[in-house]
Enzyme design. Structure first.
Site, PDB file in Angstrom:
ATOM      1  CE1 TYR A  23     -17.545   1.136   0.004  1.00 30.48           C
ATOM      2  CE2 TYR A  23     -18.453  -0.716  -1.220  1.00 30.48           C
ATOM      3  CZ  TYR A  23     -18.629   0.498  -0.590  1.00 30.48           C
ATOM      4  OH  TYR A  23     -19.875   1.077  -0.546  1.00 30.48           O
ATOM      5  CE1 TYR A  24     -19.898  -5.091  -1.683  1.00 33.77           C
ATOM      6  CE2 TYR A  24     -18.280  -4.113  -3.148  1.00 33.77           C
ATOM      7  CZ  TYR A  24     -19.595  -4.302  -2.774  1.00 33.77           C
ATOM      8  OH  TYR A  24     -20.599  -3.686  -3.479  1.00 33.77           O
ATOM      9  CD  GLU A  37      -2.151  36.559  -6.631  1.00 33.19           C
ATOM     10  OE1 GLU A  37      -1.431  37.550  -6.880  1.00 33.19           O
ATOM     11  OE2 GLU A  37      -3.362  36.509  -6.918  1.00 33.19           O
ATOM     12  CG  HIS A  64     -17.988  -7.012  -5.385  1.00 36.74           C
ATOM     13  ND1 HIS A  64     -18.894  -6.106  -5.866  1.00 36.74           N
ATOM     14  CD2 HIS A  64     -18.657  -7.765  -4.468  1.00 36.74           C
ATOM     15  CE1 HIS A  64     -20.063  -6.293  -5.256  1.00 36.74           C
ATOM     16  NE2 HIS A  64     -19.944  -7.285  -4.411  1.00 36.74           N
ATOM     17  CG  HIS A  67     -12.574  -3.296 -10.948  1.00 34.66           C
ATOM     18  ND1 HIS A  67     -12.516  -1.926 -10.809  1.00 34.66           N
ATOM     19  CD2 HIS A  67     -13.798  -3.659 -10.483  1.00 34.66           C
ATOM     20  CE1 HIS A  67     -13.648  -1.477 -10.296  1.00 34.66           C
ATOM     21  NE2 HIS A  67     -14.435  -2.519 -10.074  1.00 34.66           N
ATOM     22  CG  HIS A 106     -24.254 -10.851  -1.721  1.00 32.11           C
ATOM     23  ND1 HIS A 106     -25.114 -10.741  -2.795  1.00 32.11           N
ATOM     24  CD2 HIS A 106     -23.604  -9.666  -1.656  1.00 32.11           C
ATOM     25  CE1 HIS A 106     -24.983  -9.549  -3.354  1.00 32.11           C
ATOM     26  NE2 HIS A 106     -24.062  -8.880  -2.677  1.00 32.11           N
ATOM     27  NE  ARG A 118     -24.511   0.128  -4.989  1.00 38.40           N
ATOM     28  CZ  ARG A 118     -24.538  -0.875  -4.107  1.00 38.40           C
ATOM     29  NH1 ARG A 118     -23.445  -1.587  -3.886  1.00 38.40           N
ATOM     30  NH2 ARG A 118     -25.635  -1.158  -3.445  1.00 38.40           N
ATOM     31  NE  ARG A 163     -17.219  -0.866   4.199  1.00 41.06           N
ATOM     32  CZ  ARG A 163     -18.452  -0.826   3.710  1.00 41.06           C
ATOM     33  NH1 ARG A 163     -19.495  -0.788   4.507  1.00 41.06           N
ATOM     34  NH2 ARG A 163     -18.662  -0.863   2.406  1.00 41.06           N
ATOM     35  CG  LEU A 218     -26.507  -7.959   1.097  1.00 42.01           C
ATOM     36  CD1 LEU A 218     -25.585  -8.869   1.884  1.00 42.01           C
ATOM     37  CD2 LEU A 218     -25.736  -7.150   0.067  1.00 42.01           C
ATOM     38  CG  ASP A 263      -8.564   1.884  -8.959  1.00 39.29           C
ATOM     39  OD1 ASP A 263      -9.810   1.870  -9.003  1.00 39.29           O
ATOM     40  OD2 ASP A 263      -7.869   0.935  -9.344  1.00 39.29           O
TER      41      ASP A 263
END
Length: 755
Positions: free
Chosen positions: A276-277, A684, A432, A434, A203, A457, A279, A149, A452
């Site tokens: 996330y992946y 307060e 990847h 879940h 990948h 990692r 991106r 990769l 979540d």
């Protein structure tokens, strides 16, 4: 020269006629033609000194690369994992080379071309001597890096550098680099590692694009075809396992760049591995498309699959919270946002090759930098010319699956308040993914209210498993209990087996945002457990009885025999109060032995519940929140915390409240999440620290096709809901008996407010 001095001199040097470089240089070259083009370079130089964001980006890049070049040629023999010296140096090299090539084209200073050439010669001398990388962690070991990769990352960037200095080099120099480095490199990534190249995965996208980009530079048609269509007649070994948790066999599947556009992307632009992946993969997807559009416009790549690449950029931007951070679906590191370099490129390219949508300019303005190419220039010009419009973020559904038939993601956004609900009912999401069918997370002002977990990692931190995935990613983060969704008998969905989970997806049932004051999303899952069906409905209700929206969560389940069912709430913050009694154990023990339960400490447990509405209040970011749950005396409420069986402290110590139903065959979890009041540490003073809800009651109906419930406030206002579980058609007329009355309505639900 410092950045400011450079900026003040740009106009003086580059907007005057460029006599000193020779007109023949501009008009007689075939290169660059990949990301930068001859025409693009001309236009950039014409505008230098006049476009602030572009000029500042150029100045920053020049300052960065000048510093790197002063360090000399650093091409160490590979040996380290991610985060180690050799890994990081080679990673730095690919970025430095790409940027130095761009600087050569824009500034036409030969020192940059010379530097790129010298570094490439060093790689060309080293590469033929390299065995596979000494670290044996990956299913596809690289040569320069521990995994193919990263080798592919290197070639995607370095191809651009080679294109930029192509005409600077002699034919002899080009022949040396291509025969010693680039052709063997491309063959290694493809022919020699088909398990990496010939699959459907982010990948492989990087591998396909690496081979395709260098093929375009060298005008090597065979490499380009290999990139677009994969290795014909070659199949990856299905017995190999990747380091991310399960190899995707491609038997009977098309592969290559086009196949990686077809399969993982839905018609809405959602990428099945999650934002996330997506991106991470957007850079190779978009820059290769840009290169193909520049060099092979006949492919019309941006029209492919009904403009799926352009749509994917909009999908990604919609999958961010109010701070621009991506929702952490599947394997995802929290904090990643559209400020990342990948999204800078994606937004610029989508703007230039799309419809020049001014809404994209608002994102680019926040990013405050652009690609140093024609696309980036046009974005910078659009911002300078005040064409910017706000990017609209509304409630939306993004379908999953190549044909949009494998569930999806729905986001409900409040019309008047900064609340966002994200409900996930997708397919597995490749390796990847879940095991979290029908899960959700909830946000206010970009802050997690119910979270979540994301991934386990520490990316590129060498001390933590070489920067790679931790074993806890499989034992905890992927497991169902790590998410805000239902768990049967303390076993993850599909038994935590990828081979089973990847063959199923949830089914959408209802998505209705026609009334912004009461928005609905509902989905079903019938395969997570044998002979058990799950149906979750979530509602965002805005009403004057409540200061902020209510999140109403209705999780219905039916099974052929009794089971234990858990529903966790991963809240962030400090416990304030409960209306039920609980005991703390004298000794902490894990809640279970496997499927993630071994990582949960049991910190508290309720006795028999004496109320039908159990309430739990906590404080987070100066805001009070209360969960009001419909409970019975046999239910249990468990306080837990992540951290058991975690000897290396790899997991965050996050708390959760778990609502447990024991020995239950068919029932409904009904939970109301309410934000109310605030606390100021300065004055307060606490305001509205208690919930406005008095009770949550289930309506007992004889017809099992329906469920109903009522929320009663402390001022005795009643909010009543009826939902059909089996027919979601809008035109269908429903009739049921309720409290001696006959009620009729059209569509799958009805809602009424009464005194």
């Amino acid at each position: 020269m410092n950045t400011q001095t450079f900026l003040t001199k740009i106009r003086h040097y580059f907007v005057l006629p460029i006599l000193f470089v020779g007109i023949s240089f501009i008009y007689a070259q075939d290169h660059p033609n990949l990301i930068l083009t001859k025409k693009g370079v001309q236009e950039i130089r014409k505008h230098l000194g006049q476009v602030p964001i572009f000029d500042q980006t150029l100045a920053n890049v020049k300052a960065e690369i000048d510093i790197e070049m002063e360090k000399g040629i650093l091409v160490p023999i590979p040996k380290d994992m991610a985060g180690g010296y050799t890994h990081d140096q080679h990673k730095k090299n690919w970025k430095t080379l790409q940027k130095a090539g761009v600087l050569y084209q824009i500034l036409q200073d030969e020192k940059y071309a010379s530097y790129v050439h010298e570094v490439l010669k060093a790689y060309a001398k080293m590469y033929p001597t390299l065995p596979l990388h000494p670290q044996e962690r990956s299913y596809a070991r690289g040569k320069i890096f521990w995994q193919c990769l990263n080798d592919a990352n290197w070639l995607v960037y370095v191809s651009q550098a080679y294109d930029c200095i192509y005409e600077y080099l002699s034919k002899k120099d080009r022949k040396f680099l291509e025969q010693q480095l680039f052709i063997p490199y491309a063959d290694f990534l493809s022919k020699e590692t088909p398990q990496f190249f010939n699959r459907i995965h982010n990948h492989s996208t990087w591998g396909n694009v690496a081979v395709g980009m260098i093929g375009l530079v060298m005008d090597n048609k065979e490499l380009v075809q290999r990139a677009l269509h994969g290795l014909q007649g070659v199949k990856a070994n299905p017995n190999l396992k990747d380091n991310d948790g399960g190899f995707i066999s491609v038997d009977g599947q098309k592969t290559g760049f086009l196949a990686n556009l077809d399969a993982p992307f839905s018609p809405d632009g959602y990428y099945t591995e999650g934002p996330y992946y997506q991106r991470y993969a957007m850079y190779p997807f978009m820059v290769f498309a840009q290169a193909l559009q520049n060099k092979k416009p006949e492919l019309n790549i941006f029209e492919y699959k009904d403009q799926v690449l352009i749509k994917s950029v909009y999908a990604l931007l919609n999958l961010t919270d109010s701070d621009g951070e991506f929702f952490p679906l599947n394997d995802a590191q929290k904090g990643m946002s559209y400020l990342s370099n990948e999204l800078v490129s994606a937004v610029d390219i989508a703007y230039y090759f799309g419809q020049k949508d001014p809404a994209l300019l608002s994102i680019a303005k926040k990013q405050n930098k652009v690609q140093l190419d024609e696309a980036g220039l046009h974005v910078a010009l659009g911002i300078k010319e005040n064409k910017v419009k706000a990017f609209p973020k509304n409630s939306i559904t993004l379908k999953d699956g190549a044909n949009g038939e494998q569930g999806g993601i729905s986001i409900l956004r409040s019309s008047d308040h900064p609340f966002e609900l994200v409900m996930k009912y997708t397919s597995q999401g490749l390796s990847h993914g879940h095991y979290d069918k029908l899960s959700y997370s909830y946000y206010k002002d970009g802050k997690e209210v119910l979270q979540d977990y994301g991934l386990a990692r520490f990316v590129n931190i060498e001390q933590k498993n070489g920067g790679g995935y931790l074993k806890e990613n499989k034992t905890w983060a992927k497991q169902t209990i790590a998410h805000n969704t239902i768990i049967q008998d303390q076993i993850s969905h599909f038994g935590g087996k990828y081979e089973i989970g990847s063959t199923h997806h949830s089914e959408p049932y209802l998505f209705d945002i026609s009334n912004p004051k009461i928005q609905w999303v509902s989905a079903q899952e019938k395969n997570a457990y044998p002979n058990t069906s799950l149906h979750r409905t979530m509602i965002l209700l805005e009403d004057k009885d409540f200061n902020t929206p209510l999140l109403i969560d209705v999780m219905h389940y039916e099974s052929d025999e009794p089971h234990q069912f858990d529903l966790p709430f991963y809240y962030n913050g400090q416990i304030i109060a409960t209306n039920f009694e609980y005991k703390k154990p004298e000794k902490l023990e894990p809640l279970g032995d496997e499927f993630g339960y071994q990582h949960l400490w049991l910190e508290g447990k309720s006795d028999a519940l004496s109320t039908k509405t159990s309430q739990f209040t906590w404080l987070s970011n100066h805001q009070f929140y209360t969960i009001s749950m419909l409970t019975n005396s046999e239910d249990l409420l468990l306080f837990t915390r992540i951290g058991a069986n975690d000897p290396k402290f790899n997991l965050r110590k996050d708390p959760a409240l778990i609502h447990r139903k024991v020995d239950s065959q068919s029932d409904t979890f009904i939970s109301i999440i309410e934000a109310h009041g605030s606390y100021s540490p300065v004055t307060e003073l606490a305001k509205n620290a208690s919930s406005t809800i008095k009770s949550v009651e289930k309506i007992e109906l004889l017809d099992k096709n329906y469920i109903g419930w009522t929320i009663t406030t402390k001022t005795d206002q009643k909010h009543t809901f009826l939902l059909c579980l089996t027919n979601n058609k809008k035109e269908v007329l429903h009739t049921i008996k309720f409290m001696g009355n006959t009620i009729e309505w059209k569509g799958p639900y009805t809602y009424k407010k009464t005194n």
